[in-house]
Design a protein around this motif. Structure first.
Motif, PDB file in Angstrom:
ATOM      1  N   LEU A  31      46.925  34.719  36.533  1.00 42.24           N
ATOM      2  CA  LEU A  31      45.727  35.538  36.405  1.00 42.24           C
ATOM      3  C   LEU A  31      44.903  35.014  35.233  1.00 42.24           C
ATOM      4  CD1 LEU A  31      45.790  39.230  37.046  1.00 42.24           C
ATOM      5  CD2 LEU A  31      44.766  38.542  34.915  1.00 42.24           C
ATOM      6  N   HIS A  32      43.685  34.540  35.511  1.00 43.90           N
ATOM      7  CA  HIS A  32      42.781  34.004  34.486  1.00 43.90           C
ATOM      8  C   HIS A  32      41.828  35.124  34.061  1.00 43.90           C
ATOM      9  CE1 HIS A  32      43.387  29.560  35.409  1.00 43.90           C
ATOM     10  NE2 HIS A  32      44.110  30.178  36.317  1.00 43.90           N
ATOM     11  N   HIS A  33      42.229  35.936  33.111  1.00 44.90           N
ATOM     12  CA  HIS A  33      41.405  37.075  32.699  1.00 44.90           C
ATOM     13  C   HIS A  33      40.503  36.678  31.536  1.00 44.90           C
ATOM     14  CE1 HIS A  33      44.325  37.982  29.391  1.00 44.90           C
ATOM     15  NE2 HIS A  33      45.146  37.415  30.258  1.00 44.90           N
ATOM     16  N   ILE A  34      39.404  37.386  31.422  1.00 40.28           N
ATOM     17  CA  ILE A  34      38.371  37.085  30.427  1.00 40.28           C
ATOM     18  C   ILE A  34      38.457  38.134  29.325  1.00 40.28           C
ATOM     19  CG2 ILE A  34      35.891  36.811  30.046  1.00 40.28           C
ATOM     20  CD1 ILE A  34      35.835  36.326  33.230  1.00 40.28           C
ATOM     21  N   GLY A  35      38.620  37.694  28.093  1.00 46.62           N
ATOM     22  CA  GLY A  35      38.746  38.610  26.966  1.00 46.62           C
ATOM     23  C   GLY A  35      37.578  39.575  26.900  1.00 46.62           C
ATOM     24  N   ALA A  36      37.864  40.867  26.826  1.00 46.11           N
ATOM     25  CA  ALA A  36      36.821  41.896  26.821  1.00 46.11           C
ATOM     26  C   ALA A  36      35.913  41.778  25.602  1.00 46.11           C
ATOM     27  CB  ALA A  36      37.454  43.289  26.864  1.00 46.11           C
ATOM     28  N   THR A  38      36.153  38.886  23.301  1.00 47.67           N
ATOM     29  CA  THR A  38      35.919  37.491  22.911  1.00 47.67           C
ATOM     30  C   THR A  38      35.253  36.651  23.985  1.00 47.67           C
ATOM     31  OG1 THR A  38      38.060  36.740  23.740  1.00 47.67           O
ATOM     32  CG2 THR A  38      37.985  37.572  21.456  1.00 47.67           C
ATOM     33  N   GLY A  39      35.424  37.035  25.248  1.00 44.85           N
ATOM     34  CA  GLY A  39      34.928  36.203  26.343  1.00 44.85           C
ATOM     35  C   GLY A  39      35.808  34.990  26.609  1.00 44.85           C
ATOM     36  N   THR A  40      36.914  34.876  25.889  1.00 40.05           N
ATOM     37  CA  THR A  40      37.846  33.763  26.048  1.00 40.05           C
ATOM     38  C   THR A  40      38.679  33.955  27.305  1.00 40.05           C
ATOM     39  OG1 THR A  40      38.004  33.541  23.649  1.00 40.05           O
ATOM     40  CG2 THR A  40      39.762  32.527  24.944  1.00 40.05           C
ATOM     41  N   VAL A  41      38.826  32.891  28.085  1.00 42.49           N
ATOM     42  CA  VAL A  41      39.665  32.960  29.283  1.00 42.49           C
ATOM     43  C   VAL A  41      41.119  32.754  28.861  1.00 42.49           C
ATOM     44  CG1 VAL A  41      40.198  31.935  31.520  1.00 42.49           C
ATOM     45  CG2 VAL A  41      37.819  32.151  30.784  1.00 42.49           C
ATOM     46  N   ARG A  42      41.960  33.653  29.311  1.00 41.82           N
ATOM     47  CA  ARG A  42      43.393  33.574  29.053  1.00 41.82           C
ATOM     48  C   ARG A  42      44.110  33.584  30.396  1.00 41.82           C
ATOM     49  NH1 ARG A  42      41.249  36.481  24.851  1.00 41.82           N
ATOM     50  NH2 ARG A  42      41.977  35.904  22.776  1.00 41.82           N
ATOM     51  N   VAL A  43      45.328  33.086  30.403  1.00 40.94           N
ATOM     52  CA  VAL A  43      46.099  33.011  31.649  1.00 40.94           C
ATOM     53  C   VAL A  43      47.432  33.716  31.453  1.00 40.94           C
ATOM     54  CG1 VAL A  43      47.146  31.479  33.360  1.00 40.94           C
ATOM     55  CG2 VAL A  43      45.014  30.796  32.223  1.00 40.94           C
ATOM     56  N   ASN A  44      47.765  34.595  32.400  1.00 38.41           N
ATOM     57  CA  ASN A  44      49.060  35.263  32.397  1.00 38.41           C
ATOM     58  C   ASN A  44      49.743  35.079  33.740  1.00 38.41           C
ATOM     59  OD1 ASN A  44      47.664  36.965  30.137  1.00 38.41           O
ATOM     60  ND2 ASN A  44      49.850  37.439  30.030  1.00 38.41           N
ATOM     61  N   PRO A  45      51.019  34.698  33.718  1.00 36.72           N
ATOM     62  CA  PRO A  45      51.786  34.659  34.960  1.00 36.72           C
ATOM     63  C   PRO A  45      52.300  36.056  35.295  1.00 36.72           C
ATOM     64  CG  PRO A  45      53.129  33.863  33.139  1.00 36.72           C
ATOM     65  CD  PRO A  45      51.779  34.207  32.566  1.00 36.72           C
ATOM     66  N   LEU A  46      52.160  36.430  36.551  1.00 42.05           N
ATOM     67  CA  LEU A  46      52.608  37.750  36.997  1.00 42.05           C
ATOM     68  C   LEU A  46      53.255  37.641  38.369  1.00 42.05           C
ATOM     69  CD1 LEU A  46      49.344  39.776  36.269  1.00 42.05           C
ATOM     70  CD2 LEU A  46      51.399  39.757  34.865  1.00 42.05           C
ATOM     71  N   VAL A  47      54.151  38.558  38.645  1.00 43.49           N
ATOM     72  CA  VAL A  47      54.634  38.753  40.007  1.00 43.49           C
ATOM     73  C   VAL A  47      53.533  39.493  40.750  1.00 43.49           C
ATOM     74  CG1 VAL A  47      56.318  40.004  41.415  1.00 43.49           C
ATOM     75  CG2 VAL A  47      57.059  38.823  39.328  1.00 43.49           C
ATOM     76  N   TYR A  48      53.321  39.133  42.013  1.00 38.65           N
ATOM     77  CA  TYR A  48      52.365  39.900  42.808  1.00 38.65           C
ATOM     78  C   TYR A  48      53.021  40.322  44.113  1.00 38.65           C
ATOM     79  CZ  TYR A  48      51.221  36.048  46.039  1.00 38.65           C
ATOM     80  OH  TYR A  48      51.278  35.073  47.000  1.00 38.65           O
ATOM     81  N   PHE A  49      52.380  41.269  44.767  1.00 35.07           N
ATOM     82  CA  PHE A  49      52.897  41.828  46.012  1.00 35.07           C
ATOM     83  C   PHE A  49      51.836  41.635  47.094  1.00 35.07           C
ATOM     84  CE2 PHE A  49      54.870  43.831  42.445  1.00 35.07           C
ATOM     85  CZ  PHE A  49      56.207  43.855  42.788  1.00 35.07           C
ATOM     86  N   PRO A  50      52.062  40.673  48.006  1.00 35.83           N
ATOM     87  CA  PRO A  50      51.075  40.440  49.067  1.00 35.83           C
ATOM     88  C   PRO A  50      50.995  41.658  49.990  1.00 35.83           C
ATOM     89  CG  PRO A  50      52.956  38.929  49.265  1.00 35.83           C
ATOM     90  CD  PRO A  50      53.215  39.810  48.089  1.00 35.83           C
ATOM     91  N   GLN A  51      49.778  41.965  50.420  1.00 37.54           N
ATOM     92  CA  GLN A  51      49.540  43.109  51.297  1.00 37.54           C
ATOM     93  C   GLN A  51      49.091  42.630  52.673  1.00 37.54           C
ATOM     94  OE1 GLN A  51      50.094  46.518  49.888  1.00 37.54           O
ATOM     95  NE2 GLN A  51      51.209  44.926  48.775  1.00 37.54           N
ATOM     96  N   ASP A  52      49.294  43.463  53.674  1.00 37.88           N
ATOM     97  CA  ASP A  52      48.947  43.101  55.058  1.00 37.88           C
ATOM     98  C   ASP A  52      47.469  42.782  55.231  1.00 37.88           C
ATOM     99  OD1 ASP A  52      51.588  43.406  55.820  1.00 37.88           O
ATOM    100  OD2 ASP A  52      51.307  45.456  56.568  1.00 37.88           O
ATOM    101  N   ALA A  77      37.470  45.240  32.112  1.00 37.83           N
ATOM    102  CA  ALA A  77      36.165  44.901  31.525  1.00 37.83           C
ATOM    103  C   ALA A  77      35.432  43.824  32.322  1.00 37.83           C
ATOM    104  CB  ALA A  77      36.353  44.442  30.082  1.00 37.83           C
ATOM    105  N   ASN A  78      36.172  43.005  33.040  1.00 41.75           N
ATOM    106  CA  ASN A  78      35.601  41.898  33.836  1.00 41.75           C
ATOM    107  C   ASN A  78      36.350  41.839  35.165  1.00 41.75           C
ATOM    108  OD1 ASN A  78      33.807  40.486  31.743  1.00 41.75           O
ATOM    109  ND2 ASN A  78      35.757  40.662  30.673  1.00 41.75           N
ATOM    110  N   LEU A  79      35.867  42.590  36.136  1.00 43.25           N
ATOM    111  CA  LEU A  79      36.610  42.783  37.379  1.00 43.25           C
ATOM    112  C   LEU A  79      36.702  41.547  38.268  1.00 43.25           C
ATOM    113  CD1 LEU A  79      35.300  46.338  38.311  1.00 43.25           C
ATOM    114  CD2 LEU A  79      37.531  45.741  37.340  1.00 43.25           C
ATOM    115  N   ARG A  80      35.829  40.567  38.059  1.00 46.10           N
ATOM    116  CA  ARG A  80      35.891  39.315  38.833  1.00 46.10           C
ATOM    117  C   ARG A  80      36.416  38.200  37.952  1.00 46.10           C
ATOM    118  NH1 ARG A  80      31.793  38.073  43.540  1.00 46.10           N
ATOM    119  NH2 ARG A  80      31.818  40.122  44.503  1.00 46.10           N
ATOM    120  N   PHE A  81      37.397  37.480  38.473  1.00 45.04           N
ATOM    121  CA  PHE A  81      38.016  36.394  37.708  1.00 45.04           C
ATOM    122  C   PHE A  81      38.774  35.502  38.689  1.00 45.04           C
ATOM    123  CE2 PHE A  81      40.467  40.272  37.674  1.00 45.04           C
ATOM    124  CZ  PHE A  81      41.702  39.865  38.156  1.00 45.04           C
ATOM    125  N   GLU A  82      39.279  34.394  38.173  1.00 47.03           N
ATOM    126  CA  GLU A  82      40.024  33.462  39.014  1.00 47.03           C
ATOM    127  C   GLU A  82      41.518  33.724  38.916  1.00 47.03           C
ATOM    128  OE1 GLU A  82      38.886  29.425  38.022  1.00 47.03           O
ATOM    129  OE2 GLU A  82      37.334  29.522  39.571  1.00 47.03           O
TER     130      GLU A  82
END
Length: 136
Positions: A31-36, A38-52, A77-82
């Motif tokens: 998850l490439h989230h944008i600091g609320a 700072t505006g700095t892009v940070r990356v966090n690894p997460l488990v995700y759950f695919p949906q139908d 704070a930034n709902l759209r991200f990569e």
């Protein structure tokens, strides 16, 4: 935690999105989230759950800590991200599951990854669940 995240991210990228150890067999997302602030892009690894419907759920557990993880505040704070899933990188839009929808999904999450149930017992906060949908 930063060194640990960096090693998981490196393993993810070296193995087309697969990570071993504690995460063996779990679907992983970067998850490439944008600091609320700072505006700095940070990356966090997460488990995700695919949906139908093609969306993905992620859980802001922070291991059952009393506060939400920083990435959660940044996403709100930034709902759209990569995100990176496997070898793909694409843009998503996040939304938080509300009470009834979260209540319906939580047992599925815990059934798939029981550790999230353990995290829930460690905190008095309601652990947020977010839906990520790919956008053009």
């Amino acid at each position: 935690m930063s060194d640990w995240n960096e090693s998981v991210i490196a393993e993810f990228r070296a193995n087309e999105g697969r990570v071993g150890g504690y995460f063996e067999g779990a679907p992983m997302i970067l998850l490439h989230h944008i600091g609320a602030r700072t505006g700095t892009v940070r990356v966090n690894p997460l488990v995700y759950f695919p949906q139908d419907d093609g969306s993905m759920l992620v859980v802001a557990s922070k291991g059952g800590a009393p506060t939400n993880p920083d990435w959660y505040h940044n996403v709100l704070a930034n709902l759209r991200f990569e995100v990176e899933v496997g070898t793909r990188t694409f843009t998503v839009e996040a939304s938080e599951l509300d009470g009834p929808e979260r209540a319906a999904k939580w047992p599925e999450i815990v059934a798939a990854r029981p550790g999230f149930g353990d995290y829930e017992t460690r905190t008095s906060r309601t652990i947020p669940v977010l839906r990520l949908r790919e956008v053009a």
